[in-house]
Design a protein around this motif. Sequence first.
Motif, PDB file in Angstrom:
ATOM      1  N   GLY A 108       0.377   4.053   1.157  1.00 22.18           N
ATOM      2  CA  GLY A 108       0.346   4.721   2.463  1.00 22.18           C
ATOM      3  C   GLY A 108       1.533   4.343   3.341  1.00 22.18           C
ATOM      4  O   GLY A 108       1.930   5.110   4.219  1.00 22.18           O
ATOM      5  N   GLN A 109       2.121   3.165   3.098  1.00 19.80           N
ATOM      6  CA  GLN A 109       3.279   2.741   3.884  1.00 19.80           C
ATOM      7  C   GLN A 109       4.479   3.644   3.604  1.00 19.80           C
ATOM      8  O   GLN A 109       5.162   4.090   4.518  1.00 19.80           O
ATOM      9  CB  GLN A 109       3.626   1.285   3.556  1.00 19.80           C
ATOM     10  CG  GLN A 109       2.572   0.297   4.003  1.00 19.80           C
ATOM     11  CD  GLN A 109       2.558   0.127   5.499  1.00 19.80           C
ATOM     12  OE1 GLN A 109       3.586  -0.114   6.125  1.00 19.80           O
ATOM     13  NE2 GLN A 109       1.397   0.270   6.109  1.00 19.80           N
ATOM     14  N   VAL A 144      10.702  -0.334   5.493  1.00 24.82           N
ATOM     15  CA  VAL A 144       9.246  -0.423   5.517  1.00 24.82           C
ATOM     16  C   VAL A 144       8.674  -1.165   4.307  1.00 24.82           C
ATOM     17  O   VAL A 144       7.923  -2.124   4.460  1.00 24.82           O
ATOM     18  CB  VAL A 144       8.621   0.994   5.622  1.00 24.82           C
ATOM     19  CG1 VAL A 144       7.104   0.922   5.516  1.00 24.82           C
ATOM     20  CG2 VAL A 144       9.034   1.643   6.945  1.00 24.82           C
ATOM     21  N   GLU A 149       4.292   6.640   2.318  1.00 24.01           N
ATOM     22  CA  GLU A 149       3.938   7.990   2.774  1.00 24.01           C
ATOM     23  C   GLU A 149       4.145   8.142   4.271  1.00 24.01           C
ATOM     24  O   GLU A 149       4.670   9.156   4.734  1.00 24.01           O
ATOM     25  CB  GLU A 149       2.482   8.294   2.423  1.00 24.01           C
ATOM     26  CG  GLU A 149       2.280   8.587   0.957  1.00 24.01           C
ATOM     27  CD  GLU A 149       0.844   8.962   0.641  1.00 24.01           C
ATOM     28  OE1 GLU A 149      -0.025   8.887   1.543  1.00 24.01           O
ATOM     29  OE2 GLU A 149       0.586   9.325  -0.522  1.00 24.01           O
ATOM     30  N   ALA A 150       3.731   7.121   5.035  1.00 23.27           N
ATOM     31  CA  ALA A 150       3.889   7.199   6.484  1.00 23.27           C
ATOM     32  C   ALA A 150       5.368   7.283   6.848  1.00 23.27           C
ATOM     33  O   ALA A 150       5.771   8.084   7.690  1.00 23.27           O
ATOM     34  CB  ALA A 150       3.232   5.998   7.156  1.00 23.27           C
ATOM     35  N   ALA A 151       6.188   6.455   6.188  1.00 26.13           N
ATOM     36  CA  ALA A 151       7.622   6.461   6.477  1.00 26.13           C
ATOM     37  C   ALA A 151       8.235   7.815   6.109  1.00 26.13           C
ATOM     38  O   ALA A 151       9.009   8.384   6.875  1.00 26.13           O
ATOM     39  CB  ALA A 151       8.324   5.338   5.712  1.00 26.13           C
ATOM     40  N   ARG A 152       7.871   8.335   4.935  1.00 22.13           N
ATOM     41  CA  ARG A 152       8.411   9.627   4.513  1.00 22.13           C
ATOM     42  C   ARG A 152       7.942  10.747   5.437  1.00 22.13           C
ATOM     43  O   ARG A 152       8.689  11.681   5.720  1.00 22.13           O
ATOM     44  CB  ARG A 152       8.003   9.947   3.056  1.00 22.13           C
ATOM     45  CG  ARG A 152       8.524   8.996   1.995  1.00 22.13           C
ATOM     46  CD  ARG A 152      10.023   8.778   2.035  1.00 22.13           C
ATOM     47  NE  ARG A 152      10.809   9.982   1.911  1.00 22.13           N
ATOM     48  CZ  ARG A 152      11.169  10.553   0.769  1.00 22.13           C
ATOM     49  NH1 ARG A 152      10.824   9.993  -0.366  1.00 22.13           N
ATOM     50  NH2 ARG A 152      11.892  11.652   0.756  1.00 22.13           N
ATOM     51  N   SER A 153       6.689  10.655   5.902  1.00 15.04           N
ATOM     52  CA  SER A 153       6.166  11.719   6.768  1.00 15.04           C
ATOM     53  C   SER A 153       6.916  11.781   8.099  1.00 15.04           C
ATOM     54  O   SER A 153       6.918  12.803   8.770  1.00 15.04           O
ATOM     55  CB  SER A 153       4.665  11.538   7.012  1.00 15.04           C
ATOM     56  OG  SER A 153       4.430  10.556   8.002  1.00 15.04           O
ATOM     57  N   LEU A 154       7.568  10.673   8.473  1.00 16.21           N
ATOM     58  CA  LEU A 154       8.353  10.671   9.712  1.00 16.21           C
ATOM     59  C   LEU A 154       9.732  11.303   9.508  1.00 16.21           C
ATOM     60  O   LEU A 154      10.484  11.481  10.456  1.00 16.21           O
ATOM     61  CB  LEU A 154       8.530   9.235  10.213  1.00 16.21           C
ATOM     62  CG  LEU A 154       7.256   8.560  10.744  1.00 16.21           C
ATOM     63  CD1 LEU A 154       7.471   7.063  10.886  1.00 16.21           C
ATOM     64  CD2 LEU A 154       6.848   9.166  12.085  1.00 16.21           C
ATOM     65  N   GLY A 155      10.056  11.577   8.257  1.00 19.86           N
ATOM     66  CA  GLY A 155      11.354  12.181   7.965  1.00 19.86           C
ATOM     67  C   GLY A 155      12.381  11.183   7.457  1.00 19.86           C
ATOM     68  O   GLY A 155      13.541  11.536   7.245  1.00 19.86           O
ATOM     69  N   LEU A 156      11.967   9.926   7.277  1.00 18.04           N
ATOM     70  CA  LEU A 156      12.897   8.940   6.712  1.00 18.04           C
ATOM     71  C   LEU A 156      13.072   9.208   5.225  1.00 18.04           C
ATOM     72  O   LEU A 156      12.111   9.561   4.541  1.00 18.04           O
ATOM     73  CB  LEU A 156      12.357   7.526   6.919  1.00 18.04           C
ATOM     74  CG  LEU A 156      12.247   7.019   8.364  1.00 18.04           C
ATOM     75  CD1 LEU A 156      11.442   5.732   8.420  1.00 18.04           C
ATOM     76  CD2 LEU A 156      13.627   6.776   8.968  1.00 18.04           C
ATOM     77  N   GLY A 157      14.277   9.013   4.713  1.00 21.25           N
ATOM     78  CA  GLY A 157      14.530   9.213   3.284  1.00 21.25           C
ATOM     79  C   GLY A 157      13.930   8.089   2.450  1.00 21.25           C
ATOM     80  O   GLY A 157      13.454   7.086   2.996  1.00 21.25           O
ATOM     81  N   ASP A 161       0.839  -1.207   0.000  1.00 20.01           N
ATOM     82  CA  ASP A 161       0.000   0.000   0.000  1.00 20.01           C
ATOM     83  C   ASP A 161       0.873   1.256   0.000  1.00 20.01           C
ATOM     84  O   ASP A 161       1.841   1.344   0.745  1.00 20.01           O
ATOM     85  CB  ASP A 161      -0.885  -0.021   1.252  1.00 20.01           C
ATOM     86  CG  ASP A 161      -1.811   1.176   1.304  1.00 20.01           C
ATOM     87  OD1 ASP A 161      -2.711   1.235   0.460  1.00 20.01           O
ATOM     88  OD2 ASP A 161      -1.609   2.050   2.174  1.00 20.01           O
TER      89      ASP A 161
END
Lengths: 248, 224
Positions: B121-122, B140, B124-132, B119
């Motif tokens: 969203g996985q 992820v 997106e969630a990781a990127r939204s945390l600031g992960l590259g 998905d």
Amino acid sequence: MSEMKDDTKILVKNLKKSFGKLEVLKDINTEIKTGEVVVLLGPSGSGKSTFLRCLNRLEDITSGDVYINGVNVAAKKVNLNAVRQNIGMVFQHFNLFPHMTVLDNITLAPVELKKMTKEEAKNKGMELLKRVGLEEKAEAYPPQLSGGQKQRVAIARALAMNPDIMLFDEPTSALDPEMVGEVLSVMKELAQDGMTMVCVTHEIGFAREVATRVIFMDGGYIVEEGTPDEVILHPKEPRTIDFLNKVL
Amino acid sequence: MLGIIQNYWGMLLLSLGQTLLLTLLSLIFAFVIGLVFGIMNVTKVRVLNLIATVYVDGIRGVPLIVLAYFTYFGVPMFIRSLGFANFRLTALTAGTIALSMNAGAYMAEIFRAGIQSVDKGQMEAARSLGLGYGKSMQKVVLPQAIRTMIPSIINQFIISLKDTSILSVIGFPELTKAGNIIVAVNFDVFGVWAIVALIYMVVIVTLSRIAKVIERKVNVGNER
């Protein structure tokens, strides 16, 4: 930014966003101050989720500027990862990482980004889980949780990096009705602790009770904004009145 | 038939070992090739998409036997003509290159499908945390993708194992080549090929059973 006052967290200027030929955001201007709780209301397709996703640039910005703590995220050379570490985001469908335990979901970013040692991140993670009332679920996997529990974990995960802004994209829309309350109460506590929050939600009750400002959007524009009292109880614009008549 | 086993068991076993060695080596390289081209295919960078597409379509458009002839005979000849008079490739090296490139193209498609099955969203969630992008992929997206890819990877392993028989044409001493050699000596065409077929079958059935067990173990605790 000389034009920004010290307590300005988010400054949006002439923001436009198109998907192909479809212009979803047409000209958004607003300013959000530290500690404000802003609720975005509007019919579906009004652009409120897109607006929210432009704030941490999960959507590329077509034109205009979005300043977060003075940094223009619309700029080409901006360090997005650094900006995003300061902005927590909670999604409609939780987007927890199903292959990791609840605690690992929370500690992933602080550990990978070297903000904390494993030990510190664990302590912080447990503290956050306690705050959302899910300490005993630390070793569980997301698929074993209820919707409300998942969303509370997602909030804890978003808080793990100590952000000073939190974005909520319809955080209760995918929940069974009996679980909406537990998520809203966590959000309410956050608001009371002084977190700067921007929430897309259909929970009018939450907006009335918790929001410091309500922005009503339609057709890619901000139609009306003001206190909950002004916008929800005494709306002036026909489109706002029409929308509220349908949802209330 | 028993006589064949009695007389040639050493040779059959040795050639089976070569078959497995070639399969294993090729699959390791194919995994890396697949990972690289698979990710190139799902990024938003157009040039990388194009390179990956050209590779996958190009390799899949060439029969393995032609690819084997090309790497074993064609490429060394070309390199010698450039002035490296002593350049040679062993059958193992050429075979591994040909099979890796072939399986790599299919693996790239397996990776692409696997990554796209996660998905969005996985990410997106990781990127939204600031992960590259890389970290998000690694921590992820890929762990979830690989889980869904396991049946396809096993399938590719089996296909590649069978494809090693094609490499008998460049003289690589794998199981099919051994069959050829034995037939040339004892003329028992039926017996020899029956035994060779049986060996392939036993190995492949065993491997797929083991793989099923691994697949089940990997999925424990992550039922969705």
